[in-house]
Design an enzyme around this catalytic site. Structure first.
Site, short mmCIF file in Angstrom:
data_model
loop_
_atom_site.label_atom_id
_atom_site.label_comp_id
_atom_site.label_asym_id
_atom_site.label_seq_id
_atom_site.Cartn_x
_atom_site.Cartn_y
_atom_site.Cartn_z
N CYS A 288 41.30 -0.71 22.99
CA CYS A 288 41.56 0.28 22.04
C CYS A 288 40.88 1.68 22.44
O CYS A 288 39.66 1.61 22.57
CB CYS A 288 41.03 0.01 20.34
SG CYS A 288 41.01 1.45 19.16
N TYR B 120 -4.76 2.71 7.81
CA TYR B 120 -3.95 1.50 7.11
C TYR B 120 -3.75 0.48 8.08
O TYR B 120 -2.86 -0.44 7.88
CB TYR B 120 -3.01 1.90 6.50
CG TYR B 120 -2.22 3.08 7.19
CD1 TYR B 120 -1.83 4.49 7.08
CD2 TYR B 120 -1.54 2.61 8.68
CE1 TYR B 120 -1.22 5.14 7.65
CE2 TYR B 120 -0.71 3.36 9.10
CZ TYR B 120 -0.63 4.98 8.80
OH TYR B 120 0.35 5.60 9.66
N LYS C 49 11.22 2.84 0.13
CA LYS C 49 11.09 4.23 0.13
C LYS C 49 11.62 4.57 -1.48
O LYS C 49 12.50 3.96 -1.85
CB LYS C 49 12.30 4.83 1.09
CG LYS C 49 12.00 4.60 2.42
CD LYS C 49 10.71 5.46 2.94
CE LYS C 49 11.61 6.51 3.98
NZ LYS C 49 11.01 7.44 4.49
N ASP D 268 2.68 10.44 2.91
CA ASP D 268 3.55 11.32 3.68
C ASP D 268 2.67 12.48 4.34
O ASP D 268 2.66 13.49 3.75
CB ASP D 268 4.58 11.80 2.59
CG ASP D 268 5.65 12.38 3.43
OD1 ASP D 268 6.54 13.23 2.77
OD2 ASP D 268 6.02 12.45 4.46
N LYS E 97 2.86 4.63 0.87
CA LYS E 97 3.26 5.17 2.26
C LYS E 97 3.07 6.69 2.07
O LYS E 97 3.67 7.41 1.74
CB LYS E 97 4.76 5.05 2.37
CG LYS E 97 5.37 5.45 3.66
CD LYS E 97 6.82 4.94 3.94
CE LYS E 97 7.23 5.18 5.36
NZ LYS E 97 7.09 6.67 5.83
N CYS F 203 44.11 -0.30 12.56
CA CYS F 203 43.14 0.70 13.38
C CYS F 203 43.90 2.03 13.46
O CYS F 203 44.96 2.15 13.89
CB CYS F 203 43.05 0.29 14.88
SG CYS F 203 42.21 1.51 15.68
N CYS G 247 44.51 2.84 17.31
CA CYS G 247 45.40 2.00 18.24
C CYS G 247 46.58 1.10 17.35
O CYS G 247 47.33 0.48 17.91
CB CYS G 247 44.75 1.28 19.16
SG CYS G 247 43.96 -0.29 18.45
N GLU H 51 0.90 -1.19 0.07
CA GLU H 51 0.13 0.06 0.03
C GLU H 51 0.91 1.18 -0.02
O GLU H 51 2.16 1.15 0.30
CB GLU H 51 -0.90 -0.02 1.03
CG GLU H 51 -0.08 -0.29 2.48
CD GLU H 51 -0.88 -0.89 3.57
OE1 GLU H 51 -1.57 -1.74 3.58
OE2 GLU H 51 -0.90 -0.20 4.76
N CYS I 112 38.72 -3.63 14.60
CA CYS I 112 39.77 -3.50 15.42
C CYS I 112 39.28 -4.39 16.34
O CYS I 112 38.43 -4.38 17.30
CB CYS I 112 39.93 -2.16 16.00
SG CYS I 112 41.13 -2.01 17.29
S1 IVH Z 1 2.29 0.83 9.16
C1 IVH Z 1 3.04 -1.12 13.16
N1 IVH Z 1 1.11 1.80 6.66
O1 IVH Z 1 4.91 5.90 8.02
C2 IVH Z 1 2.69 -0.52 11.59
N2 IVH Z 1 2.55 3.19 7.96
O2 IVH Z 1 7.82 5.54 8.67
C3 IVH Z 1 3.45 0.86 11.47
N3 IVH Z 1 2.92 5.46 7.23
O3 IVH Z 1 4.64 6.15 11.39
C4 IVH Z 1 2.76 1.66 10.56
N4 IVH Z 1 1.76 5.04 5.38
O4 IVH Z 1 3.04 7.36 9.88
C5 IVH Z 1 2.01 1.87 7.97
N5 IVH Z 1 0.22 2.31 4.80
C6 IVH Z 1 1.24 2.78 5.94
C7 IVH Z 1 1.51 4.00 6.01
C8 IVH Z 1 2.57 3.96 7.06
C9 IVH Z 1 2.41 6.05 5.89
C10 IVH Z 1 3.60 6.18 7.92
C11 IVH Z 1 3.29 6.16 9.46
C12 IVH Z 1 4.39 5.60 10.42
C13 IVH Z 1 5.72 5.84 9.19
C14 IVH Z 1 6.79 4.92 9.68
#
Ligand code: IVH
Length: 708
Positions: free
Chosen positions: A466, A253, A349, A144, A142, A443, A446, A140, A461
């Site tokens: 050290c 989500y 990412k 922002d 992510k 190192c 040391c 799904e 090392c």
């Molecule tokens: S799952 C325990 N799903 O990304 C599950 N997070 O970098 C943790 N985020 O703090 C989160 N879209 O705010 C999840 N589809 C998605 C998301 C998502 C954005 C954000 C969320 C989290 C951050 C982590």
């Protein structure tokens, strides 16, 4: 035409435009640092609290870097409240803080298909599945924006909170209620769910954001920086009407926590993650229905992620990657969690912003377990608002694979928007003067000959005495998450070490008051405070102590798990691999490293010496996992301490209350059951009295109650 020569010329020219800032003498530095401190705090307030900065990110960064530089030159200028000493936390005074029902964790990150395949391998290992078996993942976007937790009880929205520090967030219920995408009621009871906590992200459409900024420009108002800040800032506006105007929307989500009337776990385990999200969709929540996909194997995941990376710009909301989650909840359970993220999910990412600069030099840093990390020193370059002059190159392979050379022009990227790294050298800009990077054989501190284990990328090392390692281990030992010695910073460790006072960890506990008080920059009071803090740390629970030892791979969570199983730290010297791996969430790698640590006679001697010096090595109450029984004196109650407590510190009081079954909350409202008042209690006491529903106790009464 841009010939290589012309490009080089333009590049050099732009760099000349950057100004140098010189070192100044102590007194001038002190004044400058104080002024910087004030303006930075002001700009942080404009940016983080008002969401309305008056300087560019770049200008802010310049100010911040300057303060960092001054503090690096004159460590005595560092004060605990310096902006450089701030840990990330978005709590503000404006909203009461509330505890999340389950901690809001972060996500592990990946940046390429290879990382995803590693993740898949790890998941199969954790689930005990054959490498040939395919695991299904839900993928799904992510989002922002700003993350929120929504709590529903009896089918009604009870509370909405920001992420805050993960454990506590800000109560922003009144603002969340203005968002049309957040249902005020939802029929959870049809699914035997009495109380539930959902996770989601508050976002704003990109076109809406642009329109808003156009309107603001017309009205002569300052512009918002980006959709993300507009969303997170909007969440914390004091006037809920204003929130409506921002057009915030909330995607959900994640189903974090669900219990039935009698407190039974009701996370619908029979179904999968995506079915759970679909269920939320049918209950009226905004979910990424069209965007998410159940992938049948990790290759499909990688393809889907790349597909989205290509169409990211066209999507109406800002996203910075994709989130890959094991779809089966039963398998999620098998994967478990670290203290930072679930092991069943990973963020993929997207590529971040890039810039080019010159690789000037390489420095080699020795870490607390001896790994030697090459650090590239760069001509400062600003990437996505942050000036970058130094980036880790991780290990020798990184340098070789990319064929990096001194003098190269390199492409720098801020992956994940925070950690910058070198993408590649721009070979077409080479002029023949570039030189090979020679990784040291010894190192740098040391001079011990470096070694490299079969499965590891790092040159190490092996000399545990050290100087560099000793210092790094001490810095770790005193740090917040380890022994948490208040007021004892990195710079003190370095200074005391230089003075020859700190050879081993034990020396920390032998520091002498008259020595410290006699130092430049220390007085009677600060020396006394430091020694008191060291004295206090001796009583820490052994979970902290274990973590403080810098044993390779032994993290915070594993330290807690081990501490719960032993009476005395030295018990671990007798443990076999099996003893370790019998504990859920402890693997063979941790076992191997802890066993190796205890197999070394000098380590045993050190532990015994620390114990002789008064450091606690026995299990304490805090090391035992807490199971609060229903007949605990404060079971199910919410509690708040106000005023200055005389019998104990606030933290201690809160811990006692928790042990007695209560939950600490931070605001007086109808949800509060007990208010404990110390001296000079103010508005909270008045408010509680006015409510008439809160039980008001003196400190003595509280103690009597919990000891009953
Ligand atoms: S799952 C325990 N799903 O990304 C599950 N997070 O970098 C943790 N985020 O703090 C989160 N879209 O705010 C999840 N589809 C998605 C998301 C998502 C954005 C954000 C969320 C989290 C951050 C982590």
């Amino acid at each position: 035409m841009y010939t290589p020569d012309r490009q080089r010329q333009l590049f050099e020219r732009s760099k000349q435009l950057l100004q140098q800032q010189d070192k100044v003498a102590t007194d001038a530095a002190r004044q400058e640092a104080a002024a910087l401190h004030q303006v930075i705090v002001y700009h942080e307030w404009r940016y983080y609290v008002l969401n309305d900065p008056v300087v560019s990110d770049y200008e802010y960064d310049q100010l911040y870097k300057r303060l960092e530089a001054l503090e690096a030159w004159y460590p005595e200028l560092i004060s605990p409240d310096s902006p450089t000493q701030r840990v990330s936390n978005d709590l503000t005074e404006d909203f009461p803080s509330v505890a999340h029902l389950v901690p809001m964790l972060s996500l592990a990150n990946s940046y390429n298909a290879e990382d995803l395949f590693d993740f898949d391998t790890q998941v199969k290992k954790l689930c005990g599945l054959d490498a040939g078996v395919a695991v299904q993942y839900n993928v799904e976007p992510k989002f922002d924006g700003g993350s929120i937790a929504l709590v529903y009880e009896n089918d009604r929205l009870l509370r909405a909170a920001t992420r805050g520090n993960g454990a506590m967030g800000e109560d922003i219920t009144s603002n969340a209620r203005t968002m049309k995408s957040v249902p005020l009621t939802a029929a959870f009871s049809q699914h035997q769910i009495h109380r539930v906590e959902l996770r989601g992200e508050v976002v704003i459409r990109k076109d809406r954001f642009e329109r808003m900024n156009e309107e603001r420009a017309e009205r002569g108002q300052s512009l918002f920086a980006n959709p993300r800040n507009t969303a997170t800032g909007g969440l914390r506006m004091k006037d809920p009407k204003e929130v409506t105007n921002r057009g915030l929307e909330a995607f959900v989500y994640q189903l974090g926590y669900a219990v039935s009337e009698d407190g039974q776990d009701q996370l619908p385990r029979r179904i999968t993650h995506h079915e759970g999200i679909d269920l939320l969709g049918t209950l009226g929540f905004k979910i990424p229905r069209e965007e998410m996909k159940v992938c049948q194997n990790i290759q499909e995941v990688a393809d889907f992620c790349r597909e989205w990376e290509a169409k990211r710009e066209a999507y109406p909301y800002e996203i910075d990657g994709m989130v890959v989650k094991v779809d089966s909840l039963a398998l999620q359970d098998k994967c478990g969690y670290t203290s930072h993220h679930p092991r069943w999910a990973i963020a993929y990412k997207f590529k971040a912003k890039q810039g080019t600069t010159k690789l000037l030099n390489v420095e080699y840093q020795v870490g607390k377990i001896g790994s030697v990390t090459p650090v590239a020193k760069l001509e400062p370059v600003t990437v996505a608002g942050v000036s970058i002059s130094s980036v880790s190159m991780h290990n020798e392979d990184f340098i070789r694979k990319k064929d990096l050379r001194l003098g190269d022009t390199v492409l720098v990227e801020r992956a994940g928007d925070v950690i910058p790294y070198i993408v590649k050298p721009l070979e077409e800009l080479r002029n023949g003067s570039e030189r090979r990077i020679v990784f040291p054989k010894k190192c740098p501190v040391c001079e011990t000959v470096l070694t490299r284990a079969k499965n590891e990328a790092a040159w190490r090392c092996d000399n545990t005495t050290c100087d560099a390692q000793v210092v790094q281990r001490m810095i770790h030992h005193i740090s917040k998450d380890a022994m948490d010695i208040d007021g004892f910073g990195k710079s003190y460790v370095e200074r005391f070490h230089e003075l020859g006072w700190l050879r081993t960890l034990a020396d920390l506990y032998r520091l002498r008051y008259d020595h410290v008080a006699g130092l430049d920059g220390f007085g009677d009071k600060s020396a006394r405070n430091l020694l008191d803090a060291i004295e206090r740390a001796k009583q820490n629970p052994i979970s902290r102590f274990l973590f403080s030892l810098s044993i390779h791979h032994l993290g915070k969570k594993a330290s807690k798990l081990l501490a719960a199983e032993i009476d005395h730290v030295l018990d671990l010297a007798q443990w076999t691999t099996e003893d370790f791996t019998n504990i859920k969430d402890i693997g063979p790698i941790v076992a191997e490293n802890v066993i190796a640590f205890f197999a070394q006679a000098p380590n045993i001697a050190l532990l015994k010496e620390l114990e002789r010096l008064g450091v606690n090595l026995r299990q304490t109450e805090a090391d035992r996992p807490r199971a609060v029984s229903a007949d605990a004196p404060l079971a199910g109650k919410t509690i708040l301490f106000t005023g200055s407590l005389q019998l104990m510190g606030r933290k201690e009081a809160q811990e006692k209350a928790e042990k007695a079954g209560a939950r600490n909350i931070s605001a007086v409202s109808s949800k509060l059951n007990i208010l404990v008042v110390g001296e000079k209690a103010g508005s909270k006491l008045k408010k509680a009295q006015a409510l008439g529903t809160v039980q008001i106790l003196t400190e003595e009464e509280f103690v009597a109650l919990i000891e009953n």
